[in-house]
Design a protein around this motif. Structure first.
Motif, mmCIF file in Angstrom:
data_model
loop_
_atom_site.group_PDB
_atom_site.id
_atom_site.type_symbol
_atom_site.label_atom_id
_atom_site.label_comp_id
_atom_site.label_asym_id
_atom_site.label_seq_id
_atom_site.Cartn_x
_atom_site.Cartn_y
_atom_site.Cartn_z
ATOM 1 N N MET A 1 0.853 -1.203 0.000
ATOM 2 C CA MET A 1 0.000 0.000 0.000
ATOM 3 C C MET A 1 0.887 1.250 0.000
ATOM 4 N N SER A 2 0.628 2.214 -0.909
ATOM 5 C CA SER A 2 1.426 3.456 -0.956
ATOM 6 C C SER A 2 1.112 4.352 0.242
ATOM 7 N N ALA A 3 2.075 5.265 0.550
ATOM 8 C CA ALA A 3 1.868 6.223 1.648
ATOM 9 C C ALA A 3 0.549 6.944 1.430
ATOM 10 N N PRO A 4 -0.218 7.179 2.490
ATOM 11 C CA PRO A 4 -1.573 7.710 2.311
ATOM 12 C C PRO A 4 -1.632 9.089 1.659
ATOM 13 N N LEU A 5 -2.639 9.267 0.844
ATOM 14 C CA LEU A 5 -2.985 10.594 0.309
ATOM 15 C C LEU A 5 -4.007 11.205 1.257
ATOM 16 N N ARG A 6 -3.856 12.503 1.506
ATOM 17 C CA ARG A 6 -4.821 13.192 2.366
ATOM 18 C C ARG A 6 -5.883 13.836 1.463
ATOM 19 N N VAL A 7 -7.120 13.424 1.619
ATOM 20 C CA VAL A 7 -8.189 13.824 0.693
ATOM 21 C C VAL A 7 -9.326 14.478 1.478
ATOM 22 N N LEU A 8 -9.615 15.712 1.097
ATOM 23 C CA LEU A 8 -10.674 16.478 1.776
ATOM 24 C C LEU A 8 -11.958 16.454 0.958
ATOM 25 N N VAL A 9 -13.078 16.231 1.645
ATOM 26 C CA VAL A 9 -14.397 16.408 1.029
ATOM 27 C C VAL A 9 -15.144 17.440 1.870
ATOM 28 N N THR A 10 -15.518 18.564 1.260
ATOM 29 C CA THR A 10 -16.328 19.542 1.990
ATOM 30 C C THR A 10 -17.805 19.263 1.706
ATOM 31 N N GLY A 11 -18.640 19.656 2.660
ATOM 32 C CA GLY A 11 -20.078 19.362 2.505
ATOM 33 C C GLY A 11 -20.337 17.879 2.644
ATOM 34 N N ALA A 12 -19.508 17.222 3.443
ATOM 35 C CA ALA A 12 -19.548 15.751 3.508
ATOM 36 C C ALA A 12 -20.786 15.212 4.209
ATOM 37 N N ALA A 13 -21.523 16.101 4.902
ATOM 38 C CA ALA A 13 -22.768 15.641 5.530
ATOM 39 C C ALA A 13 -23.947 15.748 4.562
ATOM 40 N N GLY A 14 -23.694 16.255 3.359
ATOM 41 C CA GLY A 14 -24.781 16.483 2.407
ATOM 42 C C GLY A 14 -25.012 15.275 1.515
ATOM 43 N N GLN A 15 -25.909 15.502 0.548
ATOM 44 C CA GLN A 15 -26.317 14.437 -0.387
ATOM 45 C C GLN A 15 -25.164 13.874 -1.202
ATOM 46 N N ILE A 16 -24.409 14.758 -1.861
ATOM 47 C CA ILE A 16 -23.306 14.280 -2.703
ATOM 48 C C ILE A 16 -22.244 13.663 -1.799
ATOM 49 N N GLY A 17 -22.021 14.317 -0.668
ATOM 50 C CA GLY A 17 -21.055 13.800 0.304
ATOM 51 C C GLY A 17 -21.303 12.334 0.616
ATOM 52 N N TYR A 18 -22.562 12.001 0.836
ATOM 53 C CA TYR A 18 -22.896 10.632 1.239
ATOM 54 C C TYR A 18 -22.569 9.614 0.136
ATOM 55 N N SER A 19 -22.699 10.053 -1.111
ATOM 56 C CA SER A 19 -22.411 9.141 -2.233
ATOM 57 C C SER A 19 -20.930 9.118 -2.600
ATOM 58 N N ILE A 20 -20.222 10.203 -2.278
ATOM 59 C CA ILE A 20 -18.850 10.331 -2.789
ATOM 60 C C ILE A 20 -17.833 9.648 -1.877
ATOM 61 N N VAL A 21 -18.073 9.706 -0.563
ATOM 62 C CA VAL A 21 -17.013 9.274 0.359
ATOM 63 C C VAL A 21 -16.689 7.782 0.201
ATOM 64 N N ILE A 22 -17.679 6.987 -0.092
ATOM 65 C CA ILE A 22 -17.425 5.543 -0.212
ATOM 66 C C ILE A 22 -16.500 5.254 -1.405
ATOM 67 N N ARG A 23 -16.688 5.996 -2.502
ATOM 68 C CA ARG A 23 -15.852 5.757 -3.697
ATOM 69 C C ARG A 23 -14.415 6.182 -3.465
ATOM 70 N N ILE A 24 -14.227 7.236 -2.686
ATOM 71 C CA ILE A 24 -12.858 7.682 -2.394
ATOM 72 C C ILE A 24 -12.219 6.693 -1.422
ATOM 73 N N ALA A 25 -13.016 6.256 -0.473
ATOM 74 C CA ALA A 25 -12.480 5.387 0.588
ATOM 75 C C ALA A 25 -12.211 3.960 0.111
#
Ligand code: NAD
Ligand code: LMR
Length: 334
Positions: free
Chosen positions: A1-25
Motif C-alpha cells: 500500500m502506498s503512503a496515504p494521500l490526504r483527501v478532503l471532502v467539503t459538505g460531507a454531511a450532504g447528499q453528494i457527500g454521502y455518495s462520494i465518500v465511499i468511492r474515495i475510501a
C-alpha cells in the motif's frame, strides 16, 4: 500500500457527500493499492451527521481507508491536503438557475481559497462541485494565488460529459464504452455546449452513426443542458449519485491520466486557447499525462458557425458571472 494521500471532502454531511465518500475510501478513485486519509468537513450544525458518516465508513471495513476525520474547523480541514473535493455549498431548487446561487456560495469559495493558500500543500489538486462551479473555482483560485497555482483548480463538467455519453448511447443502442470524445465547452449551466463534432461511436464519427442532425443540434443539446433542472423537478433534490460518480471520474483521470487517443471534459483556467479569455474557468477537452498529472487543453479543433455561436454565448455568461463574483468579493462583509 502506498503512503496515504490526504483527501478532503467539503459538505460531507450532504447528499453528494454521502455518495462520494465511499468511492474515495474504497479505492475506486485512487486505486486499490493507495491508502487514503479522508477528511470530512461540514458546518458545525452538521457535526452529528458527519459523525454518523464516519461510523458508517468504519463499518465498511475498507483496506484502503487509512483514517477518517470529521471536522468543522477550516484550518484542520485544509492542512496538508493532496486533493480537495469542494462540494459544500447551497444547491439550487426548482425554477432557479445555478448562477442564482452566486451570492450565497461565492463567500464559501473565497474563504476556502484563502484556506488553501494558508494550509494546503502547493501541489494540492482541487475540484469544485458546488454551484455555480466554474465561477466558484475561479474565485477559489484567485484567493489561493501565490501559494497554489491556478492550474491546480478545476470545476466539474464531467457530469455533463457523462450525460452526453449516456444520451448518445441511448440514441444509438450502443453502450457507454462505445462512445468516445464528446466535449462539453464552457459553463456548467444551461449555456454549455455539448459538442459531438469530434466524438466517435464504435470508432465511427458520431454524427454518421446517429444520422440525425436535427437531434444533434436540438434535443441532444437541450437534454444535456437542462438535465440538472429535470432531475430537481423529479426528485425535488439536485442530482447526487451521478454528481458524486462524475467527481470521482474527474479526479481518477487527473490522478491516473487519460487513455491514449481519448479526452475528457474538465473546466480549467483558460490559457487563451480557442480565444477564451485568459483565466476564465471554462470547460475544455483535456488530456492528462499519467506521469506528471498535468492536464493539457486539446488543440487544433475546428468550429463551424453553429459551434462558434454556442461558444460565444457560454463565454459571455461566464464573463458576466466572473464580474458579478468579483464585485461580491470586493464587498468587505464577505
Ligand atoms: N458541478 C456539478 O455538476 C454539480 C452537480 C450536482 C450538484 N452540484 C452542487 O453541489 C453542491 C452540493 O450539493 P448537495 O446536493 O450535496 O447539497 P446538500 O445541501 O445536500 O449538501 C451540501 C452540504 O454542504 C454543507 N456546507 C455548506 N456550507 C459549507 C461550508 N462553508 N463548508 C463546508 N460545508 C458546507 C452543508 O451543511 C451541507 O451538508 C450544490 O451547490 C449543488 O448545486 C454541482
Ligand atoms: O442542476 C443542478 O443544480 C445540480 C447540478 O449542477 C446538476 O447538473 O445536476
Amino acid at each position: 500500500m502506498s503512503a496515504p494521500l490526504r483527501v478532503l471532502v467539503t459538505g460531507a454531511a450532504g447528499q453528494i457527500g454521502y455518495s462520494i465518500v465511499i468511492r474515495i475510501a474504497d479505492g475506486t478513485v485512487f486505486g486499490k493499492d493507495q491508502a487514503v486519509q479522508l477528511v470530512l468537513l461540514d458546518v458545525p450544525q452538521c457535526a452529528t451527521v458527519l459523525e454518523g458518516v464516519v461510523f458508517e465508513l468504519q463499518d465498511c471495513a475498507l483496506p484502503t481507508l487509512h483514517s477518517v476525520e470529521a471536522v468543522t474547523d477550516v484550518q484542520q480541514a485544509f492542512t496538508g491536503v493532496d486533493y480537495a473535493f469542494l462540494v459544500g455549498a447551497m444547491p439550487r431548487r426548482e425554477g432557479m438557475e445555478r448562477k442564482d446561487l452566486l451570492a450565497a456560495n461565492v463567500r464559501i469559495f473565497k474563504a476556502q481559497g484563502k484556506a488553501l493558500a494558508d494550509f494546503a500543500k502547493p501541489t494540492t489538486k482541487v475540484i469544485v462541485v458546488g454551484n455555480p462551479a466554474n465561477t466558484n473555482a475561479f474565485i477559489a483560485a484567485k484567493y489561493a494565488a501565490g501559494k497554489v497555482p491556478a492550474r491546480n483548480f478545476s470545476a466539474m463538467t464531467r457530469l455533463d460529459h457523462n450525460r452526453a455519453l449516456g444520451q448518445l448511447a441511448l440514441k444509438t443502442g450502443t453502450t457507454i464504452g462505445d462512445v468516445k470524445n464528446v466535449i462539453i465547452w464552457g459553463n456548467h449551466s444551461s449555456t454549455q455546449f455539448p459538442d459531438v463534432t469530434h466524438a466517435t461511436i464504435k470508432n465511427q464519427p458520431a454524427a454518421t452513426v446517429v444520422n440525425d442532425n436535427a437531434f444533434l443540434q436540438g434535443a441532444f443539446i437541450s437534454t444535456v443542458q437542462k438535465r440538472g433542472a429535470v432531475i430537481i423537478e423529479k426528485r425535488k433534490l439536485s442530482s447526487a449519485m451521478s454528481a458524486a460518480k462524475a467527481a470521482c471520474d474527474h479526479i481518477h483521470d487527473w490522478h491516473f491520466g487519460t487513455k491514449a487517443g481519448e479526452f475528457v471534459s474538465m473546466a480549467v483556467p483558460s490559457d487563451g486557447s480557442y480565444g477564451i479569455p485568459q483565466g476564465l474557468v471554462f470547460s475544455f477537452p483535456v488530456t492528462i499525462d499519467a506521469a506528471t498529472k498535468e492536464w493539457k487543453i486539446v488543440q487544433g479543433l475546428t468550429f463551424d458557425d453553429f459551434a462558434k455561436g454556442k461558444i460565444a454565448a457560454t463565454t459571455k455568461e461566464l464573463e458576466e458571472e466572473r464580474d458579478d463574483a468579483l464585485k461580491a468579493c470586493d464587498d468587505a462583509s464577505i
